[in-house]
Scaffold this motif. Structure first.
Motif, PDB file in Angstrom:
ATOM      1  N   SER A 167       0.824  -1.206   0.000  1.00 14.68           N
ATOM      2  CA  SER A 167       0.000   0.000   0.000  1.00 14.68           C
ATOM      3  C   SER A 167       0.860   1.259   0.000  1.00 14.68           C
ATOM      4  CB  SER A 167      -0.922   0.007   1.236  1.00 14.68           C
ATOM      5  OG  SER A 167      -1.797  -1.106   1.206  1.00 14.68           O
ATOM      6  N   TYR A 168       0.378   2.262  -0.741  1.00 11.12           N
ATOM      7  CA  TYR A 168       1.090   3.534  -0.850  1.00 11.12           C
ATOM      8  C   TYR A 168       0.073   4.664  -0.851  1.00 11.12           C
ATOM      9  CZ  TYR A 168       4.475   0.180  -2.695  1.00 11.12           C
ATOM     10  OH  TYR A 168       5.288  -0.914  -2.866  1.00 11.12           O
ATOM     11  N   LYS A 169       0.444   5.821  -0.303  1.00 11.77           N
ATOM     12  CA  LYS A 169      -0.426   6.985  -0.284  1.00 11.77           C
ATOM     13  C   LYS A 169      -0.102   7.902  -1.463  1.00 11.77           C
ATOM     14  CE  LYS A 169      -1.313   7.142   4.695  1.00 11.77           C
ATOM     15  NZ  LYS A 169      -1.219   7.957   5.935  1.00 11.77           N
ATOM     16  N   LEU A 170      -1.176   8.406  -2.102  1.00  8.44           N
ATOM     17  CA  LEU A 170      -0.987   9.282  -3.252  1.00  8.44           C
ATOM     18  C   LEU A 170      -1.105  10.766  -2.904  1.00  8.44           C
ATOM     19  CD1 LEU A 170      -2.844   7.506  -6.181  1.00  8.44           C
ATOM     20  CD2 LEU A 170      -0.459   7.423  -5.575  1.00  8.44           C
ATOM     21  N   SER A 191      -7.399  17.637  -9.172  1.00  5.38           N
ATOM     22  CA  SER A 191      -7.393  18.321  -7.875  1.00  5.38           C
ATOM     23  C   SER A 191      -6.191  19.244  -7.716  1.00  5.38           C
ATOM     24  CB  SER A 191      -7.413  17.297  -6.729  1.00  5.38           C
ATOM     25  OG  SER A 191      -6.226  16.523  -6.717  1.00  5.38           O
ATOM     26  N   ASN A 192      -5.174  19.064  -8.562  1.00  8.90           N
ATOM     27  CA  ASN A 192      -4.008  19.951  -8.567  1.00  8.90           C
ATOM     28  C   ASN A 192      -4.272  21.063  -9.578  1.00  8.90           C
ATOM     29  OD1 ASN A 192      -1.495  21.207  -8.920  1.00  8.90           O
ATOM     30  ND2 ASN A 192      -0.360  19.308  -8.623  1.00  8.90           N
ATOM     31  N   GLU A 193      -4.487  22.283  -9.108  1.00  8.77           N
ATOM     32  CA  GLU A 193      -4.902  23.381  -9.984  1.00  8.77           C
ATOM     33  C   GLU A 193      -3.841  23.756 -11.009  1.00  8.77           C
ATOM     34  OE1 GLU A 193      -6.190  26.698  -7.738  1.00  8.77           O
ATOM     35  OE2 GLU A 193      -7.838  25.627  -6.746  1.00  8.77           O
ATOM     36  N   ASP A 194      -2.584  23.637 -10.661  1.00  7.78           N
ATOM     37  CA  ASP A 194      -1.514  24.110 -11.536  1.00  7.78           C
ATOM     38  C   ASP A 194      -0.936  23.031 -12.439  1.00  7.78           C
ATOM     39  OD1 ASP A 194      -1.607  26.705 -10.388  1.00  7.78           O
ATOM     40  OD2 ASP A 194      -0.404  25.995  -8.695  1.00  7.78           O
ATOM     41  N   MET A 195      -1.032  21.780 -12.006  1.00  3.45           N
ATOM     42  CA  MET A 195      -0.426  20.692 -12.769  1.00  3.45           C
ATOM     43  C   MET A 195      -1.325  19.461 -12.689  1.00  3.45           C
ATOM     44  SD  MET A 195       3.556  21.265 -11.558  1.00  3.45           S
ATOM     45  CE  MET A 195       3.074  21.514  -9.849  1.00  3.45           C
ATOM     46  N   HIS A 196      -1.992  19.123 -13.796  1.00  2.00           N
ATOM     47  CA  HIS A 196      -2.926  17.993 -13.799  1.00  2.00           C
ATOM     48  C   HIS A 196      -2.254  16.664 -14.091  1.00  2.00           C
ATOM     49  CE1 HIS A 196      -6.585  20.790 -14.762  1.00  2.00           C
ATOM     50  NE2 HIS A 196      -6.106  20.943 -13.542  1.00  2.00           N
ATOM     51  N   ILE A 197      -1.083  16.691 -14.725  1.00  2.45           N
ATOM     52  CA  ILE A 197      -0.405  15.465 -15.142  1.00  2.45           C
ATOM     53  C   ILE A 197       0.960  15.398 -14.466  1.00  2.45           C
ATOM     54  CG2 ILE A 197       0.452  14.125 -17.096  1.00  2.45           C
ATOM     55  CD1 ILE A 197      -1.550  15.647 -18.844  1.00  2.45           C
ATOM     56  N   CYS A 198       1.174  14.344 -13.676  1.00  2.00           N
ATOM     57  CA  CYS A 198       2.426  14.211 -12.926  1.00  2.00           C
ATOM     58  C   CYS A 198       2.882  12.759 -12.901  1.00  2.00           C
ATOM     59  CB  CYS A 198       2.242  14.674 -11.469  1.00  2.00           C
ATOM     60  SG  CYS A 198       1.931  16.431 -11.248  1.00  2.00           S
ATOM     61  N   LEU A 199       4.187  12.574 -12.690  1.00  2.00           N
ATOM     62  CA  LEU A 199       4.725  11.252 -12.413  1.00  2.00           C
ATOM     63  C   LEU A 199       4.668  11.001 -10.913  1.00  2.00           C
ATOM     64  CD1 LEU A 199       7.921  11.139 -14.679  1.00  2.00           C
ATOM     65  CD2 LEU A 199       5.624  10.300 -15.201  1.00  2.00           C
ATOM     66  N   TYR A 200       4.433   9.748 -10.547  1.00  2.00           N
ATOM     67  CA  TYR A 200       4.415   9.353  -9.139  1.00  2.00           C
ATOM     68  C   TYR A 200       5.346   8.166  -8.977  1.00  2.00           C
ATOM     69  CZ  TYR A 200       2.716   7.414  -4.700  1.00  2.00           C
ATOM     70  OH  TYR A 200       2.619   6.910  -3.426  1.00  2.00           O
ATOM     71  N   LEU A 201       6.344   8.309  -8.103  1.00  2.00           N
ATOM     72  CA  LEU A 201       7.324   7.259  -7.861  1.00  2.00           C
ATOM     73  C   LEU A 201       6.803   6.361  -6.747  1.00  2.00           C
ATOM     74  CD1 LEU A 201      10.476   9.570  -7.962  1.00  2.00           C
ATOM     75  CD2 LEU A 201       9.266   8.460  -9.861  1.00  2.00           C
ATOM     76  N   ILE A 202       6.442   5.148  -7.100  1.00  2.00           N
ATOM     77  CA  ILE A 202       5.703   4.276  -6.189  1.00  2.00           C
ATOM     78  C   ILE A 202       6.488   3.955  -4.917  1.00  2.00           C
ATOM     79  CG2 ILE A 202       4.639   2.000  -5.935  1.00  2.00           C
ATOM     80  CD1 ILE A 202       3.991   2.113  -8.932  1.00  2.00           C
ATOM     81  N   SER A 203       7.709   3.525  -5.066  1.00  2.46           N
ATOM     82  CA  SER A 203       8.458   3.020  -3.908  1.00  2.46           C
ATOM     83  C   SER A 203       8.725   4.106  -2.866  1.00  2.46           C
ATOM     84  CB  SER A 203       9.780   2.396  -4.369  1.00  2.46           C
ATOM     85  OG  SER A 203      10.581   3.363  -5.025  1.00  2.46           O
ATOM     86  N   THR A 204       8.887   5.350  -3.307  1.00  2.00           N
ATOM     87  CA  THR A 204       9.204   6.438  -2.366  1.00  2.00           C
ATOM     88  C   THR A 204       7.991   7.291  -2.020  1.00  2.00           C
ATOM     89  OG1 THR A 204       9.850   7.902  -4.188  1.00  2.00           O
ATOM     90  CG2 THR A 204      11.581   6.551  -3.185  1.00  2.00           C
TER      91      THR A 204
END
Length: 331
Positions: free
Chosen positions: A15-18, A39-52
């Motif tokens: 499990s990971y928190k976003l 929900s992010n007003e300035d940046m709608h598209i982002c990378l998310y690093l799962i392990s960290t």
């Protein structure tokens, strides 16, 4: 057909928190998600690093080079080459990014001589520079398949015998899609009814509709594919992915009671009801080649997004404060 009601995946989840509430997720590789998050007003598209549990690069909202308007956005991720395609409906452009979300180029519309080519509603990449061009609002046209190697545009219209059952639905292509990059194939599903269509090599390979392919009660307007009222909402594709020649569809299959609908209506809380309906514990699995239904995967927790990638199931569910990403191995 095999109807399986077993869990079909490991009960032990990582499990990971976003720290956000994504509208959609895409798997770039085993360790990185591409998040589409309004929900992010300035940046709608982002990378998310799962392990960290950390965010990487994001695309800034705007109208400049490499920026995205945030309106009518669709994302396609080619995990084979780790490339990210973004259709930006607000700026009306189709852009390519690398695996760190660095802008590479805007991709021009195909140039076809002596062809009456109207602007598409959006564009879907299919590998080898092929594309499927969607026109949702022009009645009679299903879409156009562009074959780059031949510089050829093939029109698929609703008068083909195979697509005839869905010709009465003006909202036909308002749904989800997944791409099989190995075969340059596209699977389209509907938000509002029970059909799934496979497009490849400038033609429709198959279309599936209704029971037994969708193992849920039929919408009363199933074969006209009219939008159901909220009180008869029994069909909806919430998410879709392709992995190892199988199609995985997270499906609502839910129908609220009339008393429940009235309760939400009186309190003007329809959005909350729709969100509740679009939480599901059922994934339907299909054969990519034939479209045949194979099995159900029953999840023990309600989720609102689910994708399969490299033999693992990635699900999102909303917590009290944060969205929880859970990853399990499929059996």
């Amino acid at each position: 057909m095999l109807f399986s009601y077993n869990y079909g995946y490991s009960q032990i989840a990582n499990s990971y928190k976003l720290f956000s509430d994504p509208y959609d997720i895409h798997l770039l590789n085993d360790s990185t998600l591409v998040l589409h998050d309004y929900s992010n007003e300035d940046m709608h598209i982002c990378l998310y690093l799962i392990s960290t549990e950390e965010y990487g690069t994001c695309i800034v909202n705007g109208n400049g080079p490499g920026e995205v308007s945030g309106n009518l956005t669709r994302i396609s991720v080619n995990s084979e080459n780790e490339e990210i395609y973004v259709w930006d409906g607000g700026n009306y452009r189709f852009s390519l990014y690398d695996n760190e979300l660095k802008f590479i180029e805007n991709i021009s519309l195909p140039k076809i001589e002596d062809h009456n080519f109207s602007k598409p509603s959006y564009r879907i990449p299919l590998g080898d520079n092929d594309e499927f061009l969607i026109n949702t609002y022009k009645r009679g046209i299903f879409g156009k398949y562009y074959t780059a190697s031949e510089n050829k545009l093939t029109t698929l219209n609703i008068y083909d015998d195979l697509i005839d059952p869905v010709k009465k639905n003006p909202l036909l292509l308002q749904g989800k899609y997944a791409i099989d990059w190995k075969s340059n194939s596209l699977i389209l599903t509907s938000d509002h009814s029970s059909f799934m269509v496979k497009i490849s090599n400038s033609s429709v390979d198959y279309l599936t509709l209704g029971e037994p392919n969708i193992p849920f009660p039929k919408n009363k307007n199933e074969y006209d594919l009219a939008l159901p009222e909220v009180s008869t909402y029994t069909h909806s594709t919430i998410d879709i992915s392709i992995s190892n020649n199988l199609i995985y569809v997270l499906h609502s299959g839910k129908k609220p009671k009339k008393r429940e609908v009235l309760w939400y209506a009186v309190r003007a809380r329809f959005e909350e009801l729709i969100q509740k309906l679009e939480s599901s514990n059922t994934i339907l699995v299909y054969d990519l080649e034939t479209g045949a239904f194979i099995e159900k995967i029953i999840l023990e927790d309600e989720v609102y997004l689910a994708k399969v990638f490299n033999g693992s199931l990635y699900t999102l569910k909303r917590g009290k404060e944060d969205t929880l990403l859970e990853i399990r191995e499929l059996e």
